[in-house]
Design a protein around this motif. Structure first.
Motif, mmCIF file in Angstrom:
data_model
loop_
_atom_site.group_PDB
_atom_site.id
_atom_site.type_symbol
_atom_site.label_atom_id
_atom_site.label_comp_id
_atom_site.label_asym_id
_atom_site.label_seq_id
_atom_site.Cartn_x
_atom_site.Cartn_y
_atom_site.Cartn_z
ATOM 1 N N UNK A 80 45.836 52.018 30.277
ATOM 2 C CA UNK A 80 45.314 52.701 31.462
ATOM 3 C C UNK A 80 43.801 52.808 31.343
ATOM 4 N N UNK A 81 43.105 52.491 32.426
ATOM 5 C CA UNK A 81 41.636 52.489 32.405
ATOM 6 C C UNK A 81 41.101 52.922 33.766
ATOM 7 N N UNK A 82 39.785 53.017 33.857
ATOM 8 C CA UNK A 82 39.146 53.428 35.106
ATOM 9 C C UNK A 82 39.563 52.519 36.266
ATOM 10 N N UNK A 83 39.761 53.121 37.417
ATOM 11 C CA UNK A 83 40.137 52.364 38.616
ATOM 12 C C UNK A 83 38.893 52.074 39.452
ATOM 13 N N UNK A 84 38.627 50.798 39.690
ATOM 14 C CA UNK A 84 37.448 50.376 40.456
ATOM 15 C C UNK A 84 37.777 50.258 41.944
ATOM 16 N N UNK A 85 36.723 50.230 42.758
ATOM 17 C CA UNK A 85 36.895 49.953 44.186
ATOM 18 C C UNK A 85 37.283 48.493 44.402
ATOM 19 N N UNK A 86 36.743 47.625 43.547
ATOM 20 C CA UNK A 86 36.974 46.188 43.664
ATOM 21 C C UNK A 86 36.079 45.472 42.666
ATOM 22 N N UNK A 87 35.764 44.225 42.953
ATOM 23 C CA UNK A 87 34.969 43.412 42.036
ATOM 24 C C UNK A 87 33.771 42.792 42.757
ATOM 25 N N UNK A 88 32.881 42.206 41.974
ATOM 26 C CA UNK A 88 31.749 41.487 42.568
ATOM 27 C C UNK A 88 32.253 40.336 43.432
ATOM 28 N N UNK A 89 33.340 39.712 43.021
ATOM 29 C CA UNK A 89 33.914 38.633 43.827
ATOM 30 C C UNK A 89 34.376 39.157 45.187
ATOM 31 N N UNK A 90 34.926 40.366 45.207
ATOM 32 C CA UNK A 90 35.317 40.987 46.481
ATOM 33 C C UNK A 90 34.102 41.196 47.380
ATOM 34 N N UNK A 91 32.987 41.608 46.772
ATOM 35 C CA UNK A 91 31.753 41.827 47.543
ATOM 36 C C UNK A 91 31.281 40.512 48.161
ATOM 37 N N UNK A 92 31.242 39.464 47.342
ATOM 38 C CA UNK A 92 30.736 38.165 47.800
ATOM 39 C C UNK A 92 31.629 37.570 48.891
ATOM 40 N N UNK A 93 32.937 37.735 48.747
ATOM 41 C CA UNK A 93 33.874 37.141 49.713
ATOM 42 C C UNK A 93 34.172 38.060 50.893
ATOM 43 N N UNK A 94 33.542 39.236 50.921
ATOM 44 C CA UNK A 94 33.652 40.105 52.090
ATOM 45 C C UNK A 94 34.935 40.890 52.197
ATOM 46 N N UNK A 95 35.529 41.276 51.074
ATOM 47 C CA UNK A 95 36.757 42.083 51.119
ATOM 48 C C UNK A 95 36.431 43.498 51.632
ATOM 49 N N UNK A 96 37.361 44.122 52.352
ATOM 50 C CA UNK A 96 37.076 45.429 52.971
ATOM 51 C C UNK A 96 37.072 46.606 52.003
ATOM 52 N N UNK A 97 37.576 46.411 50.781
ATOM 53 C CA UNK A 97 37.679 47.532 49.839
ATOM 54 C C UNK A 97 36.347 47.887 49.184
ATOM 55 N N UNK A 98 35.311 47.067 49.398
ATOM 56 C CA UNK A 98 34.000 47.315 48.791
ATOM 57 C C UNK A 98 32.919 47.265 49.872
ATOM 58 N N UNK A 99 31.717 47.701 49.509
ATOM 59 C CA UNK A 99 30.602 47.668 50.456
ATOM 60 C C UNK A 99 30.240 46.228 50.798
ATOM 61 N N UNK A 100 29.684 46.037 51.978
ATOM 62 C CA UNK A 100 29.291 44.699 52.419
ATOM 63 C C UNK A 100 28.183 44.144 51.525
#
Length: 451
Positions: free
Chosen positions: A104-124
């Motif tokens: 069990x570890x810290x829960x992130x909003x998402x990843x840098x890849x999510x940011x680059x590909x425009x996923x909604x779980x992270x900032x634009x």
């Protein structure tokens, strides 16, 4: 005779996955909430009851016990109060009944890849936020290397994005399943856990899936240079919004092994002159020979990571060196010629800082411009002096500063706006001077803190 038909019993039991499952006394995870799925593990959304926080729960099957053991060993070495840019560890559990291991570890909003590909779980995606994430991740890697740990799987999906109290998201390095603790100055090698194929360094890729005479995987050197190569590719991927530095999967292996990045001109269409410091840094980080790559400390001191104030401090210090005319600095007589050549090579146009600056700014300098700069606007040294001298001039003004002068804020001179103006107008200046002083072994003159 009536024939009896035996009725088939139909099993109406539906295998419903429970809302949650437990791994030991404190770890809860949700089987329907899969956050990630890799070659050696699955990561679920979950909760850690002792920390009273949401958690990411990694499930590792029995046949990958070494991954579990290795990740725990790395985390034991990282458990310190000053842990900032590394994903935090909560707890572990060994489920012997179901032959699985949990972390069990810290829960992130998402990843840098999510940011680059425009996923909604992270900032634009923005260039500024991406630079910050890369800087955060680099500081995390500096921490790892300082503990003699090689990550070995640096890539955008292993840079995790977290919300921060100051409303600026924070990036942290995660996934230490194939990381290694190394001895200083050792020739340690390895043959397993080579990382992700799309991001591998050439010294790892060249022996990918190869075996020796004993049918055992060929070993490759374990050095921090592996991480630098992967990080360089990640830098380019992030700032270019998803371009792969060495091309697509068809050509990538050949390009990596031959030390030839893909079509940079084509990939840089989304980029500008202000991204030249990034390109210069990345090309250093992905050199074919591991010993020629910079350390993570050198990467973090590169002009790409400078903010506007750091740029201004550097130019001021260079101006001071020029004033001192130290006899060892005779090489500086060639500085103007070298910068003119560099500017032409990088931009295709001759250097003339009067042309670069707006007419309103030139008018603002009025008499002092004609007296000190108008005849030398093709001189890099004169530009350096102008930046230093006009900073002193505006800083000493006691009267109200007009907003129209670019550097006014609430009626006062704003040093931040001044630094931003020149850094944006002359994006090649900082990287050129930084490289010039290093190449000519002149950085020891009052500039050590920038290298």
């Amino acid at each position: 005779m009536e024939r009896k038909v035996k009725k088939r019993q139909v099993n109406l039991t539906i295998n419903v996955v429970p809302d949650y499952s437990r791994a030991g006394d404190s770890i809860v995870y949700y089987p329907n909430n899969v956050l990630g799925n890799g070659a050696t593990s699955i990561v679920y959304g979950g909760f850690h009851e002792v920390q009273d926080r949401k958690a990411a729960v990694k499930r590792i099957p029995k046949n990958h016990y070494k991954i579990f053991e290795n990740e725990l060993e790395v985390w034991r070495k990282l458990t310190t109060p000053d842990l900032v840019n590394i994903v935090g560890y909560y707890a572990r559990y060994e489920d012997t009944k179901n032959c699985a291991y949990f972390i069990a570890m810290e829960l992130a909003l998402g990843t840098l890849d999510d940011v680059v590909t425009g996923k909604p779980n992270v900032s634009a995606w923005t260039k500024e936020s991406c630079i910050k994430y890369l800087n955060d991740a680099s500081q995390g890697l500096e921490f790892l290397h300082g503990k003699n740990i090689i990550h070995r799987d640096i890539k955008p999906s292993n840079i995790m994005i977290f919300a921060n109290n100051d409303h600026n998201d924070l990036a942290k390095l995660g996934d230490f399943g194939i990381s290694r603790i190394i001895e200083l100055n050792s020739d340690q090698t390895d043959s397993v856990g080579k990382g992700t194929y799309d991001w591998m360094a050439p010294e790892v890729l060249q022996d990918y899936n190869q075996v020796n005479d004993d049918k055992l995987p060929i070993k490759f050197p374990n050095t921090t240079a592996i991480d630098i190569f992967c990080l360089g590719q990640t830098y380019f991927y992030g700032i270019s919004q998803g371009e792969k530095l060495f091309g697509n999967i068809v050509f990538r292996a050949h390009n990596v092994l031959s030390g030839n990045p893909g079509d940079l001109k084509k990939m840089m269409k989304k980029m500008s002159d202000n991204d030249i410091p990034l390109i210069k840094l990345v090309l250093e980080m992905v050199k074919r020979e591991p010993t020629e790559r910079p350390t993570i400390q050198t990467v973090l001191k590169h002009p790409f990571h400078w903010d506007n104030f750091k740029f201004l401090e550097f130019v001021q210090d260079v101006a001071g060196i020029l004033d001192n005319k130290v006899k060892e600095l005779q090489t500086l007589e060639d500085l103007d010629k070298a910068y003119s050549k560099y500017h032409l090579q990088e931009t295709g146009s001759e250097f003339d800082f009067e042309q670069e600056m707006s007419s309103n700014f030139v008018a603002l300098l009025s008499a002092s411009w004609k007296k000190n700069y108008s005849n030398d606007s093709k001189s890099c040294i004169k530009l350096i002096e102008l930046i230093r001298d006009k900073l002193a001039h505006f800083s000493s003004q006691k009267e109200e500063v007009n907003e129209d002068c670019y550097f006014g804020e609430n009626g006062k001179f704003c040093k931040g706006k001044y630094a931003e103006y020149f850094n944006q107008k002359f994006p090649l200046l900082g990287i050129f001077l930084h490289d010039f002083f290093k190449r000519n072994h002149l950085e020891r003159f009052y500039l050590e803190r920038f290298y």
